[in-house]
Design a protein around this motif. Structure first.
Motif, PDB file in Angstrom:
ATOM      1  N   LEU B 245       0.870  -1.354  -0.025  1.00 25.96           N
ATOM      2  CA  LEU B 245       0.092  -0.006   0.108  1.00 25.96           C
ATOM      3  C   LEU B 245       0.736   1.492   0.032  1.00 25.96           C
ATOM      4  N   LEU B 246       1.908   1.374   0.920  1.00 27.03           N
ATOM      5  CA  LEU B 246       2.649   2.565   0.833  1.00 27.03           C
ATOM      6  C   LEU B 246       3.762   2.794  -0.345  1.00 27.03           C
ATOM      7  N   ALA B 247       3.898   1.744  -0.856  1.00 30.70           N
ATOM      8  CA  ALA B 247       4.739   1.819  -2.111  1.00 30.70           C
ATOM      9  C   ALA B 247       3.787   2.366  -3.279  1.00 30.70           C
ATOM     10  N   GLN B 248       2.598   1.815  -3.226  1.00 34.74           N
ATOM     11  CA  GLN B 248       1.851   2.411  -4.376  1.00 34.74           C
ATOM     12  C   GLN B 248       1.325   3.957  -4.138  1.00 34.74           C
ATOM     13  N   HIS B 249       0.975   4.061  -2.774  1.00 34.52           N
ATOM     14  CA  HIS B 249       0.403   5.364  -2.180  1.00 34.52           C
ATOM     15  C   HIS B 249       1.034   5.938  -1.182  1.00 34.52           C
ATOM     16  N   PRO B 250       2.246   6.535  -1.434  1.00 29.26           N
ATOM     17  CA  PRO B 250       3.310   7.064  -0.500  1.00 29.26           C
ATOM     18  C   PRO B 250       2.650   8.337   0.293  1.00 29.26           C
ATOM     19  N   GLU B 251       1.310   8.806  -0.204  1.00 26.86           N
ATOM     20  CA  GLU B 251       0.736   9.916   0.344  1.00 26.86           C
ATOM     21  C   GLU B 251      -0.033   9.740   1.691  1.00 26.86           C
ATOM     22  N   ILE B 252      -0.523   8.283   1.933  1.00 28.49           N
ATOM     23  CA  ILE B 252      -1.231   7.847   2.735  1.00 28.49           C
ATOM     24  C   ILE B 252      -0.830   8.420   4.272  1.00 28.49           C
ATOM     25  N   ASP B 253      -1.942   8.817   5.053  1.00 31.11           N
ATOM     26  CA  ASP B 253      -1.437   9.312   6.426  1.00 31.11           C
ATOM     27  C   ASP B 253      -2.173   8.847   7.368  1.00 31.11           C
ATOM     28  N   GLY B 254      -3.013   7.919   6.883  1.00 28.67           N
ATOM     29  CA  GLY B 254      -3.854   7.472   8.000  1.00 28.67           C
ATOM     30  C   GLY B 254      -4.295   5.793   7.547  1.00 28.67           C
ATOM     31  N   ILE B 255      -4.235   4.940   8.245  1.00 25.80           N
ATOM     32  CA  ILE B 255      -4.578   3.495   7.864  1.00 25.80           C
ATOM     33  C   ILE B 255      -5.651   2.907   9.022  1.00 25.80           C
ATOM     34  N   VAL B 256      -6.606   2.281   8.518  1.00 25.36           N
ATOM     35  CA  VAL B 256      -7.513   1.558   9.548  1.00 25.36           C
ATOM     36  C   VAL B 256      -7.374   0.250   9.415  1.00 25.36           C
ATOM     37  N   THR B 279       3.066  10.542  13.673  1.00 24.97           N
ATOM     38  CA  THR B 279       3.213  11.755  12.860  1.00 24.97           C
ATOM     39  C   THR B 279       3.127  11.584  11.495  1.00 24.97           C
ATOM     40  N   ASP B 280       3.518  10.578  10.749  1.00 22.82           N
ATOM     41  CA  ASP B 280       3.566  10.184   9.370  1.00 22.82           C
ATOM     42  C   ASP B 280       2.097   9.758   8.935  1.00 22.82           C
ATOM     43  N   VAL B 281       2.020   8.665   9.623  1.00 20.39           N
ATOM     44  CA  VAL B 281       0.768   7.835   9.298  1.00 20.39           C
ATOM     45  C   VAL B 281       0.244   7.429  10.827  1.00 20.39           C
ATOM     46  N   ALA B 282      -0.881   7.758  10.974  1.00 16.18           N
ATOM     47  CA  ALA B 282      -1.692   7.336  12.011  1.00 16.18           C
ATOM     48  C   ALA B 282      -2.549   6.183  12.005  1.00 16.18           C
ATOM     49  N   VAL B 283      -2.535   5.295  12.962  1.00  7.12           N
ATOM     50  CA  VAL B 283      -3.123   3.895  12.600  1.00  7.12           C
ATOM     51  C   VAL B 283      -4.396   3.488  13.797  1.00  7.12           C
ATOM     52  N   VAL B 284      -5.256   3.038  13.286  1.00  5.32           N
ATOM     53  CA  VAL B 284      -6.471   2.709  14.241  1.00  5.32           C
ATOM     54  C   VAL B 284      -6.752   1.422  13.996  1.00  5.32           C
ATOM     55  N   SER B 285      -7.147   0.542  14.889  1.00  8.06           N
ATOM     56  CA  SER B 285      -7.624  -0.938  14.627  1.00  8.06           C
ATOM     57  C   SER B 285      -8.771  -1.243  15.395  1.00  8.06           C
ATOM     58  N   PHE B 286      -9.052  -2.580  15.481  1.00  2.12           N
ATOM     59  CA  PHE B 286     -10.333  -3.203  16.046  1.00  2.12           C
ATOM     60  C   PHE B 286      -9.826  -4.193  16.971  1.00  2.12           C
TER      61      PHE B 286
END
Lengths: 348, 348
Positions: B245-256, B279-286
């Motif tokens: 994902l990050l290789a294809q879309h380096p602009e990602i700043d949040g991941i669920v 800071t660069d990528v926020a991560v939230v999960s379940f």
DNA sequence: CTGTTAGCGCGTTCAT
DNA sequence: ATGAACGCGCTAACAG
């Protein structure tokens, strides 16, 4: 009211359940005969038996186990009294117990005392009042716990946490032997500079595992590198401890971790230092908590405590006591087994 | 034989337990009076009551709940029928149920069917035979499961996994709303380029969480970056998916992440790529599975399914049904709650 | 206030 | 082979 029959769908059949009397009346026999027919006794004519069985099926007769229990003095139920909030120990033990009894033969009351003595007493009374045939007490550490005493009218077996009374029957994991297994495995993997990182020294589990490790090393003519490192049972500690240890003793080629959590922290640090697991440093841990052990890089070789077997054993002891067999009191130590994965053996 | 009394220590007091008759005889009253005295009825002279209570204490009298149940038709027991091997869902639900009933008021039979329909049927029969007052069925996924039917003489509530019969009573986590919570939180944290990595698409939980995420994004005028990534519920998949994902879309700043396990894999990869969480990528999960969520770097912000409350609710519904209250059938969706930690908010 | 009687649902003698 | 009678431990309804 369109909802009036909806209540029934939740509440189930409203009328009272069929009784043996109902069955007997329908079949045109006495309750005694109906009883014999249903319980497969031989003193019943085949045709009569069939009539009774048909009648029973017709009204969906389910024998009332309460009434039976009242007569024969046994309920076919066992209480599992635990303080293990997360259920990590209790579930395998419960499963083992169900296996030993045979599914459906015995039902288990699971009571969570949440580490509260008063709540435990409440649950204990409730269990006795319900006339369980036996009680298995499951602690959440391997430290001895207070005995329930000997005044109870049913057999009691302590699982995981042994009783502090040596005349009780207890079954607990053999953590010293586990330490031996871990070390002998590392040695078999060609390691000789072995260190240990573990959890809180207040826990018997932490101390016993260290003792087992040290004894096994001594037996092999080796010595622990550095001193055993005690602190929290967390990944954080595993990371920090490994960093300190490897800075002071770069020659280390094997680490025993006191838990899978600690081991995961160790793996992180070793990776961060640019060293390879298992080539440079082999790591073996305790608990074999699958969710942790199989999701790490590499997967963890870990000592499994055989909890399900522990549950089976506890149930067996209870059963023996119920049957009147003499059960030897004292603490029985159940050996663990090593589950091999990539943290000690390179995957091909 | 020095061991002869040792058996007793295990077996407990050998003689049969004292009965109300014993108490009555010792106190010199009739059984009826003894019964009233012990049950705190008012129609007893204070002195008589005291005599009875003394006698009861003397012989350690414990009322036989079986006999009581036989009379009033209620056992004060509930069956928890589960297929949740690891006990991750069942334990909080069990605890919630105990809370709702009041500790010691009601005891819970825990039966593990291990995903086997036959074993489930055995357990069900055993529970009915023991005359439980109600049954809570706990599944291990949120996918609908087969109904036990409406022929049962006791109320049934389905928890976690709803019944496939809409006329049953079911309570299940609201995963769509959970997806909304996750997204709204990320947006509140200033993120707008959000992607999602989750588990097996066969699971309703995976699909519902994605749906909730997509709806919430749409409501905010945003779109998911890339397509939702479905595969295993493992850390391995979290690592691999995040890398792709990050290789294809380096602009990602949040991941669920669809689970805490997946999130841990995501964290690993983001670190490996030299980017900072949060800071660069926020991560939230379940799931808010504490052991995973609180041991990662940083700790995980996660949606908790409120399982304990789910258990309380299920118990309440059972209770209402027993009391004869009409319980509305259908599936009740229980909202989760967001637990904030360092993976979305920098720790000060 | 206290005791007697009946019965919850079932298994088990012991006659028949 | 079948059934009447008793009891498991307790509570509820009534009578005293």
């Amino acid at each position: 009211m369109p909802d009036s029959d909806v209540g029934a769908s939740v509440t189930g059949t409203p009328g009272r359940a069929a009784t043996l009397g109902d069955v007997a009346r329908i079949a045109g026999v006495s309750m005694a005969t109906a009883s014999k027919a249903i319980n497969g006794r031989s003193e019943v004519a085949p045709k009569t038996r069939q009539r009774v069985l048909d009648a029973a099926k017709e009204v969906a007769f389910t024998p009332n186990e309460l009434a039976r229990s009242l007569i024969n003095g046994r309920t076919g139920t066992v209480g599992l009294l635990t303080s293990d909030l997360e259920g990590r120990f209790v579930i395998p033990i419960l499963m083992g117990a169900e296996d030993a009894f045979g599914a459906g033969q015995v039902n288990v009351f699971l009571c969570d005392a949440r580490g509260d003595a008063i709540r435990e007493q409440h649950h204990l009374n409730a269990l006795l009042t319900r006339r369980v045939d036996g009680i298995i007490v499951v602690g959440r550490t391997t430290d001895p716990r207070p005995s329930l005493g000997h005044k109870l009218p049913v057999p009691v077996v302590y699982a995981y946490a042994p009783s502090d009374d040596p005349t009780d029957v207890s079954i607990t994991p053999d953590n010293r032997d586990g330490g031996r297994l871990a070390v002998e495995h590392l040695i078999a993997c060609g390691r000789s500079r072995i260190a240990m990182i573990t959890g809180e020294p207040q826990y018997a589990a932490a101390r016993d595992r260290v003792t087992g490790v040290q004894n096994a090393l001594a037996a092999a003519g080796l010595d622990l590198v550095g001193t055993p490192m005690f602190s929290e049972w967390t990944e954080h500690w595993g990371r920090d401890a490994a960093a300190m240890l490897l800075a002071q003793h770069p020659e280390i080629d094997g680490i025993v971790a006191g838990s899978d959590q600690i081991a995961r922290g160790v793996l992180d640090t070793v990776r961060d230092l640019g060293r390879d697991v298992p080539t440079d440093v082999a790591v073996v841990s305790f608990d074999n908590w699958e969710i942790l052990a199989t999701n790490s890089r590499p997967e963890l070789s870990s000592i499994d405590a055989n909890l399900q077997q522990l549950g089976r054993l506890a149930a067996t002891r209870i059963f023996e006591a119920i049957e009147g067999t003499d059960v030897a009191p004292g603490v029985e130590y159940l050996p663990g087994r090593l589950v091999l994965r990539g943290s000690t053996i390179p995957r091909r």
